[in-house]
Motif scaffolding. Structure first.
Motif, mmCIF file in Angstrom:
data_model
loop_
_atom_site.group_PDB
_atom_site.id
_atom_site.type_symbol
_atom_site.label_atom_id
_atom_site.label_comp_id
_atom_site.label_asym_id
_atom_site.label_seq_id
_atom_site.Cartn_x
_atom_site.Cartn_y
_atom_site.Cartn_z
ATOM 1 N N THR A 1 34.241 27.533 30.021
ATOM 2 C CA THR A 1 33.688 28.946 29.920
ATOM 3 C C THR A 1 32.233 28.845 30.599
ATOM 4 O O THR A 1 31.959 29.918 31.040
ATOM 5 N N GLY A 2 31.429 27.987 30.166
ATOM 6 C CA GLY A 2 30.116 28.005 30.912
ATOM 7 C C GLY A 2 30.258 28.051 32.345
ATOM 8 O O GLY A 2 29.614 28.527 33.019
ATOM 9 N N LEU A 3 31.108 27.107 33.099
ATOM 10 C CA LEU A 3 31.355 26.938 34.476
ATOM 11 C C LEU A 3 31.776 28.249 35.059
ATOM 12 O O LEU A 3 31.240 28.657 36.015
ATOM 13 N N THR A 4 32.682 29.181 34.244
ATOM 14 C CA THR A 4 33.229 30.305 34.675
ATOM 15 C C THR A 4 31.944 31.320 34.740
ATOM 16 O O THR A 4 31.888 32.040 35.605
ATOM 17 N N SER A 5 31.207 31.314 33.629
ATOM 18 C CA SER A 5 30.277 32.272 33.446
ATOM 19 C C SER A 5 29.211 32.302 34.752
ATOM 20 O O SER A 5 28.428 33.269 34.965
ATOM 21 N N VAL A 6 29.086 31.030 35.001
ATOM 22 C CA VAL A 6 28.100 30.974 36.298
ATOM 23 C C VAL A 6 28.513 31.836 37.482
ATOM 24 O O VAL A 6 27.756 32.338 38.261
ATOM 25 N N ALA A 7 29.865 31.929 37.606
ATOM 26 C CA ALA A 7 30.510 32.446 38.909
ATOM 27 C C ALA A 7 30.539 33.961 38.497
ATOM 28 O O ALA A 7 30.994 34.626 39.538
ATOM 29 N N MET A 8 30.428 34.473 37.414
ATOM 30 C CA MET A 8 30.813 35.931 37.273
ATOM 31 C C MET A 8 29.937 37.038 37.918
ATOM 32 O O MET A 8 30.677 37.882 38.431
ATOM 33 N N PRO A 9 28.759 36.751 38.473
ATOM 34 C CA PRO A 9 28.014 37.882 39.055
ATOM 35 C C PRO A 9 28.731 37.823 40.452
ATOM 36 O O PRO A 9 28.605 38.968 41.126
ATOM 37 N N VAL A 10 29.500 36.846 41.078
ATOM 38 C CA VAL A 10 30.277 36.761 42.106
ATOM 39 C C VAL A 10 31.508 37.769 42.135
ATOM 40 O O VAL A 10 31.619 38.704 42.977
ATOM 41 N N GLY A 11 32.247 37.836 41.139
ATOM 42 C CA GLY A 11 33.544 38.705 41.098
ATOM 43 C C GLY A 11 33.928 39.065 39.754
ATOM 44 O O GLY A 11 34.821 39.247 39.619
ATOM 45 N N GLY A 12 32.953 38.941 38.870
ATOM 46 C CA GLY A 12 33.341 39.030 37.478
ATOM 47 C C GLY A 12 32.778 40.414 36.878
ATOM 48 O O GLY A 12 33.008 40.645 35.512
ATOM 49 N N LEU A 13 31.935 41.060 37.461
ATOM 50 C CA LEU A 13 31.267 42.287 36.873
ATOM 51 C C LEU A 13 31.848 43.472 37.390
ATOM 52 O O LEU A 13 31.399 44.694 37.062
ATOM 53 N N GLU A 14 33.058 43.656 38.090
ATOM 54 C CA GLU A 14 33.815 44.804 38.146
ATOM 55 C C GLU A 14 34.494 45.376 36.858
ATOM 56 O O GLU A 14 34.569 44.751 35.792
ATOM 57 N N ARG A 15 34.391 46.745 37.321
ATOM 58 C CA ARG A 15 34.877 47.724 36.055
ATOM 59 C C ARG A 15 36.548 47.119 35.439
ATOM 60 O O ARG A 15 37.065 46.891 36.193
ATOM 61 N N ILE A 16 36.471 47.160 34.243
ATOM 62 C CA ILE A 16 37.774 46.570 33.679
ATOM 63 C C ILE A 16 38.617 47.841 33.436
ATOM 64 O O ILE A 16 38.037 49.196 33.316
ATOM 65 N N HIS A 17 39.746 47.621 33.212
ATOM 66 C CA HIS A 17 40.630 48.848 32.981
ATOM 67 C C HIS A 17 41.604 48.390 31.527
ATOM 68 O O HIS A 17 42.709 48.087 31.899
ATOM 69 N N PRO A 18 41.036 48.464 30.328
ATOM 70 C CA PRO A 18 41.831 48.071 29.285
ATOM 71 C C PRO A 18 43.073 49.115 28.969
ATOM 72 O O PRO A 18 42.922 49.999 29.019
ATOM 73 N N SER A 19 44.145 48.269 28.601
ATOM 74 C CA SER A 19 45.303 49.040 28.057
ATOM 75 C C SER A 19 45.933 48.041 27.002
ATOM 76 O O SER A 19 45.371 46.850 27.031
ATOM 77 N N LEU A 20 46.813 48.507 26.131
ATOM 78 C CA LEU A 20 47.378 47.856 25.154
ATOM 79 C C LEU A 20 47.995 46.582 26.022
ATOM 80 O O LEU A 20 48.080 45.469 25.376
ATOM 81 N N THR A 21 48.788 46.773 27.062
ATOM 82 C CA THR A 21 49.418 45.943 27.827
ATOM 83 C C THR A 21 48.286 44.886 28.265
ATOM 84 O O THR A 21 48.478 43.551 28.094
ATOM 85 N N VAL A 22 47.205 45.069 28.727
ATOM 86 C CA VAL A 22 46.149 44.131 29.392
ATOM 87 C C VAL A 22 45.935 43.326 28.387
ATOM 88 O O VAL A 22 45.642 42.160 28.286
ATOM 89 N N VAL A 23 45.115 44.045 26.966
ATOM 90 C CA VAL A 23 44.811 43.217 26.149
ATOM 91 C C VAL A 23 45.585 42.168 25.578
ATOM 92 O O VAL A 23 45.275 41.097 25.009
ATOM 93 N N THR A 24 47.062 42.661 25.201
ATOM 94 C CA THR A 24 47.872 41.987 24.516
ATOM 95 C C THR A 24 48.133 40.586 25.666
ATOM 96 O O THR A 24 48.154 39.537 25.162
ATOM 97 N N ALA A 25 48.422 40.781 26.835
ATOM 98 C CA ALA A 25 48.472 39.740 27.749
ATOM 99 C C ALA A 25 47.328 38.827 27.898
ATOM 100 O O ALA A 25 47.446 37.516 27.646
ATOM 101 N N ALA A 26 46.147 39.259 27.802
ATOM 102 C CA ALA A 26 44.857 38.540 27.812
ATOM 103 C C ALA A 26 44.666 37.607 26.572
ATOM 104 O O ALA A 26 44.298 36.542 26.520
ATOM 105 N N VAL A 27 45.198 38.359 25.326
ATOM 106 C CA VAL A 27 44.944 37.483 23.990
ATOM 107 C C VAL A 27 46.243 36.286 24.104
ATOM 108 O O VAL A 27 45.826 35.409 23.640
ATOM 109 N N ALA A 28 47.257 36.805 24.515
ATOM 110 C CA ALA A 28 48.609 35.787 24.739
ATOM 111 C C ALA A 28 48.102 34.688 25.633
ATOM 112 O O ALA A 28 48.492 33.433 25.324
#
Length: 344
Positions: A196-223
């Motif tokens: 998690t720490g390693l990934t957070s370092v790279a977040m400014p590169v491609g992780g600050l884009e706008r998210i589009h949450p939906s029930l399907t996306v949230v369920t998939a992310a949790v699973a």
């Protein structure tokens, strides 16, 4: 515990791991509908780490201590979590989930190739090698990449890179982290925390884009985070600890079978004779790779090692004794902590 009970427990653990791990590619594809590849990776590592940290502390364990062990954990977290998770998410932007599963099934071959390069896989016996090759052939038959018009190029290379990264990680973890007296639940929680720490370092590169949450996306992310990362990763650690790195990599051959069956049951996809034949070949290959080495009753066969050095991912005499103690339920090192779906 007798050998048949040990074999049954190991087989059930592999089956659960294959079922959970095999659904990974479906959940990634659904999560990518509302998240970027790096966001999927960060959520997967972060939520998975949270689940394992809770499991670790509620069972009376603590995170590992010492700079040396944390250096090993950081290296393992990069090759086993941060890098392959990101490569899978990147690759599945252009590669469908079925082909991703087939490409991921090359992990055991990468593991063997790495062992041969390091000179530690000299003792692999012919039956097991044949099983590895059959498993790979079966995955090719299932997905017939020559019939696929998309999914080539950099996306496929990214998936292959993730499979190779897993092989590096399994070998490294088997040599530096497991069987060192630290409970596997502590190691798996610490490693996902480091990822998690390693990934957070790279977040400014491609992780600050706008998210589009939906029930399907949230369920998939949790699973993806809980089932396919936290529980699956801990089960992987247990298999590396109990059976060696190569056996952990072999689970990858079952993933295409699981993904095909999920497609047929959940999505109503048709199962043709080619797919059924391919699954049969995969299962045969997995069975062969899990067979113990034949007893050495005489002069080693030509091309086989005559030294006592164990193959990659397989413990030496002291390691085998320690693993036997763990399998028999003997004490403490490493302690056997279970999560849902894992046989004690």
């Amino acid at each position: 515990m007798n050998s048949s009970a040990q074999s049954l427990r190991g087989g059930l653990r592999v089956a659960v791991l294959a079922l959970l791990w095999g659904s990974t590619f479906l959940w990634i594809e659904l999560a990518l509908r509302g998240l970027s590849p790096l966001q999927v990776t960060f959520v997967r590592c972060g939520l998975g780490a949270l689940v394992l940290l809770v499991a670790c502390y509620t069972t009376g364990h603590r995170l590992p201590r010492g700079a040396a062990v944390w250096r090993h954990i950081a290296v393992a977290a990069f090759f086993c979590n941060a890098l392959p998770f990101a490569l899978f998410s990147l690759g599945q932007q252009t590669v469908d989930s079925g082909l991703a599963g087939a490409l991921n099934a090359t992990t055991p071959l990468w593991s063997i190739a790495l062992g041969l390069a390091l000179g530690s896989e000299r003792g692999i016996h012919r039956v097991r090698l044949t099983g590895l090759l059959l498993g790979f052939a079966g995955t090719i038959v299932i997905f017939a990449p020559w019939q696929t018009t998309g999914g080539a190029g950099w996306g496929a290379l990214a998936i292959l890179g993730a499979a190779a990264s897993y092989a590096v990680a399994f070998t490294y973890m088997g040599r530096t982290l497991v069987r060192k007296g630290t409970p596997t639940i502590s190691l798996s929680a610490a490693q996902l925390l480091a990822a998690t720490g390693l990934t957070s370092v790279a977040m400014p590169v491609g992780g600050l884009e706008r998210i589009h949450p939906s029930l399907t996306v949230v369920t998939a992310a949790v699973a993806l985070s809980v089932l396919c990362t936290a529980i699956t990763f801990h089960l992987t650690y247990r298999i590396i600890n109990d059976e060696g790195a190569t056996n952990a990599a072999v689970v990858g051959y079952l993933l295409p079978v699981v993904s095909v069956l999920l497609g047929a049951v959940v999505l109503g996809e048709d199962l043709g004779m080619r797919v059924v034949l391919g699954m049969a070949v995969v299962l045969l290959g997995v069975w062969m790779t899990r067979r113990p080495a034949p007893a050495n009753t005489g002069k080693p066969a030509r091309g086989e090692a005559d030294s006592a050095e164990p193959a990659v991912g397989e413990p030496g005499p002291a390691g085998r004794a320690a693993v036997a103690g763990v399998l028999a339920g003997a004490a403490p090192a490493p302690a056997a902590t279970t999560l849902p779906g894992e046989a004690r």
